[in-house]
Scaffold this motif. Structure first.
Motif, PDB file in Angstrom:
ATOM      1  N   VAL A   1       0.856  -1.188   0.000  1.00  0.00           N
ATOM      2  CA  VAL A   1       0.000   0.000   0.000  1.00  0.00           C
ATOM      3  C   VAL A   1       0.891   1.237   0.000  1.00  0.00           C
ATOM      4  CG1 VAL A   1      -1.777   1.278   1.264  1.00  0.00           C
ATOM      5  CG2 VAL A   1      -1.798  -1.237   1.276  1.00  0.00           C
ATOM      6  N   VAL A   2       0.727   2.089  -0.987  1.00  0.00           N
ATOM      7  CA  VAL A   2       1.528   3.315  -1.098  1.00  0.00           C
ATOM      8  C   VAL A   2       0.730   4.487  -0.543  1.00  0.00           C
ATOM      9  CG1 VAL A   2       2.700   4.901  -2.680  1.00  0.00           C
ATOM     10  CG2 VAL A   2       2.713   2.431  -3.143  1.00  0.00           C
ATOM     11  N   THR A   3       1.318   5.222   0.383  1.00  0.00           N
ATOM     12  CA  THR A   3       0.618   6.343   0.995  1.00  0.00           C
ATOM     13  C   THR A   3       1.560   7.507   1.273  1.00  0.00           C
ATOM     14  OG1 THR A   3      -0.646   7.065   2.949  1.00  0.00           O
ATOM     15  CG2 THR A   3       0.936   5.289   3.272  1.00  0.00           C
ATOM     16  N   GLY A   4       1.029   8.718   1.123  1.00  0.00           N
ATOM     17  CA  GLY A   4       1.778   9.921   1.458  1.00  0.00           C
ATOM     18  C   GLY A   4       1.155  10.625   2.650  1.00  0.00           C
ATOM     19  N   PHE A   5       0.549   9.852   3.556  1.00  0.00           N
ATOM     20  CA  PHE A   5      -0.238  10.443   4.639  1.00  0.00           C
ATOM     21  C   PHE A   5       0.598  11.259   5.625  1.00  0.00           C
ATOM     22  CE2 PHE A   5       1.246   7.030   7.307  1.00  0.00           C
ATOM     23  CZ  PHE A   5       1.079   7.486   8.616  1.00  0.00           C
ATOM     24  N   GLU A   6       1.910  11.058   5.656  1.00  0.00           N
ATOM     25  CA  GLU A   6       2.736  11.830   6.585  1.00  0.00           C
ATOM     26  C   GLU A   6       2.620  13.336   6.324  1.00  0.00           C
ATOM     27  OE1 GLU A   6       6.551   9.432   8.107  1.00  0.00           O
ATOM     28  OE2 GLU A   6       6.447   9.582   5.931  1.00  0.00           O
ATOM     29  N   ALA A   7       2.459  13.707   5.057  1.00  0.00           N
ATOM     30  CA  ALA A   7       2.295  15.128   4.738  1.00  0.00           C
ATOM     31  C   ALA A   7       0.977  15.644   5.307  1.00  0.00           C
ATOM     32  CB  ALA A   7       2.330  15.330   3.224  1.00  0.00           C
ATOM     33  N   ARG A   8      -0.052  14.809   5.264  1.00  0.00           N
ATOM     34  CA  ARG A   8      -1.372  15.230   5.750  1.00  0.00           C
ATOM     35  C   ARG A   8      -1.391  15.440   7.255  1.00  0.00           C
ATOM     36  NH1 ARG A   8      -3.912  11.043   4.384  1.00  0.00           N
ATOM     37  NH2 ARG A   8      -4.457  10.129   6.390  1.00  0.00           N
ATOM     38  N   ILE A   9      -0.667  14.598   7.992  1.00  0.00           N
ATOM     39  CA  ILE A   9      -0.673  14.729   9.453  1.00  0.00           C
ATOM     40  C   ILE A   9       0.427  15.659   9.949  1.00  0.00           C
ATOM     41  CG2 ILE A   9      -1.654  12.406   9.689  1.00  0.00           C
ATOM     42  CD1 ILE A   9       1.115  11.460  10.655  1.00  0.00           C
ATOM     43  N   GLY A  10       1.245  16.155   9.022  1.00  0.00           N
ATOM     44  CA  GLY A  10       2.295  17.095   9.401  1.00  0.00           C
ATOM     45  C   GLY A  10       3.485  16.460  10.095  1.00  0.00           C
ATOM     46  N   ALA A  11       3.727  15.172   9.839  1.00  0.00           N
ATOM     47  CA  ALA A  11       4.859  14.471  10.464  1.00  0.00           C
ATOM     48  C   ALA A  11       6.132  14.757   9.685  1.00  0.00           C
ATOM     49  CB  ALA A  11       4.595  12.972  10.511  1.00  0.00           C
ATOM     50  N   ARG A  12       7.118  15.299  10.374  1.00  0.00           N
ATOM     51  CA  ARG A  12       8.409  15.571   9.744  1.00  0.00           C
ATOM     52  C   ARG A  12       9.426  14.494  10.074  1.00  0.00           C
ATOM     53  NH1 ARG A  12      12.657  20.288  10.790  1.00  0.00           N
ATOM     54  NH2 ARG A  12      13.790  20.184   8.841  1.00  0.00           N
ATOM     55  N   TYR A  13       9.274  13.868  11.234  1.00  0.00           N
ATOM     56  CA  TYR A  13      10.227  12.856  11.676  1.00  0.00           C
ATOM     57  C   TYR A  13       9.532  11.516  11.864  1.00  0.00           C
ATOM     58  CZ  TYR A  13      13.098  16.955  12.676  1.00  0.00           C
ATOM     59  OH  TYR A  13      13.801  18.125  12.565  1.00  0.00           O
ATOM     60  N   THR A  14      10.302  10.443  11.700  1.00  0.00           N
ATOM     61  CA  THR A  14       9.749   9.095  11.798  1.00  0.00           C
ATOM     62  C   THR A  14       9.068   8.848  13.136  1.00  0.00           C
ATOM     63  OG1 THR A  14      11.392   8.204  10.254  1.00  0.00           O
ATOM     64  CG2 THR A  14      10.368   6.640  11.759  1.00  0.00           C
ATOM     65  N   ARG A  15       9.642   9.316  14.209  1.00  0.00           N
ATOM     66  CA  ARG A  15       9.054   9.041  15.516  1.00  0.00           C
ATOM     67  C   ARG A  15       7.653   9.637  15.638  1.00  0.00           C
ATOM     68  NH1 ARG A  15      12.210  12.715  20.057  1.00  0.00           N
ATOM     69  NH2 ARG A  15      11.868  14.765  19.117  1.00  0.00           N
ATOM     70  N   GLU A  16       7.400  10.768  14.955  1.00  0.00           N
ATOM     71  CA  GLU A  16       6.064  11.358  14.969  1.00  0.00           C
ATOM     72  C   GLU A  16       5.071  10.451  14.255  1.00  0.00           C
ATOM     73  OE1 GLU A  16       7.619  16.013  14.859  1.00  0.00           O
ATOM     74  OE2 GLU A  16       6.948  15.013  13.029  1.00  0.00           O
ATOM     75  N   THR A  17       5.486   9.863  13.147  1.00  0.00           N
ATOM     76  CA  THR A  17       4.631   8.937  12.408  1.00  0.00           C
ATOM     77  C   THR A  17       4.308   7.702  13.238  1.00  0.00           C
ATOM     78  OG1 THR A  17       5.589   9.668  10.309  1.00  0.00           O
ATOM     79  CG2 THR A  17       4.467   7.544  10.315  1.00  0.00           C
ATOM     80  N   LEU A  18       5.327   7.145  13.902  1.00  0.00           N
ATOM     81  CA  LEU A  18       5.120   5.933  14.677  1.00  0.00           C
ATOM     82  C   LEU A  18       4.237   6.196  15.895  1.00  0.00           C
ATOM     83  CD1 LEU A  18       8.592   4.144  14.502  1.00  0.00           C
ATOM     84  CD2 LEU A  18       6.789   4.390  12.791  1.00  0.00           C
ATOM     85  N   ARG A  19       4.404   7.345  16.520  1.00  0.00           N
ATOM     86  CA  ARG A  19       3.516   7.709  17.629  1.00  0.00           C
ATOM     87  C   ARG A  19       2.069   7.788  17.148  1.00  0.00           C
ATOM     88  NH1 ARG A  19       6.660  13.076  19.611  1.00  0.00           N
ATOM     89  NH2 ARG A  19       8.481  12.169  20.657  1.00  0.00           N
TER      90      ARG A  19
END
Length: 204
Positions: free
Chosen positions: A69-87
């Motif tokens: 599954v390909v997603t660019g959702f990190e831009a939508r949630i404003g995550a700049r760093y990996t730890r923000e995405t994992l949280r």
């Protein structure tokens, strides 16, 4: 559900990404792998980065697998760093067993990532062998700091069930491809085409 998270610029995505993903699907017994196409890597020069939507479309064509599954959702949630995405994912999808996937070259420099120790404690990590990085990453700062959290490769199929910190190094067939190499090939091809046009002539 057991889902692998494979983050990167995918600039562009290529067969090497697909190889790493299919290795993870098989060896880690995952149901899906999400390609997290990042808005930009804080450790890399983003000036040559193609637009996010363009990279996502191209990545889906390369993935060509219903389990990816390909997603660019990190831009939508404003995550700049990996730890923000994992949280974010840990808070909102507590019933899913996530595994972070990265190449051995990333493990070598992992201590430079923002909050790398926190990332190790947020979810299990699978490190996939890369050409030229079979041995050196295992002596890297992160590998030494979390040496006791490394599980045997034979137990890789159970990694998703291990409480973090837990990580495994997967050996096996390696792809020599990288996005940098692919971009260089494209530039060489474009230059060759330009030279051909210059000398193709014509009476005008």
């Amino acid at each position: 559900m057991r889902i692998g998270l494979y983050g990167g610029s995918f600039n562009p995505a290529h067969a090497g990404h697909r190889h790493v993903t299919r290795t993870a699907l098989r060896r880690l017994r995952l149901d899906r792998v999400w390609w997290l196409v990042t808005p930009g890597n804080p450790l890399k020069d983003v000036r040559a980065l193609a637009p996010l939507d363009e990279r996502c479309v191209q990545a889906r064509a390369v993935a060509d697998d219903p389990r990816i599954v390909v997603t660019g959702f990190e831009a939508r949630i404003g995550a700049r760093y990996t730890r923000e995405t994992l949280r974010y994912l840990g808070d909102r999808r507590p019933g899913i067993r996530f595994v972070w996937i990265m190449g051995a070259d990333s493990l070598a420099s992992f201590h430079r990532w923002k909050g790398f120790a926190e990332i190790m404690r947020l979810m299990p990590i699978a490190v996939i062998d890369r050409p030229g990085f079979t041995m050196s990453p295992l002596s890297a700062r992160t590998a030494r700091m979390f040496s006791e959290a490394r599980i045997p490769e034979a137990e890789a199929g159970a990694l998703a069930s291990h409480p973090p910190p837990a990580w495994v190094f997967l050996h096996g067939p390696r792809s020599p491809l990288s996005s940098t190499l692919v971009r260089a090939r494209h530039r060489d091809r474009d230059r060759g085409a330009a030279k051909h046009d210059d000398f193709s002539g014509g009476s005008g």
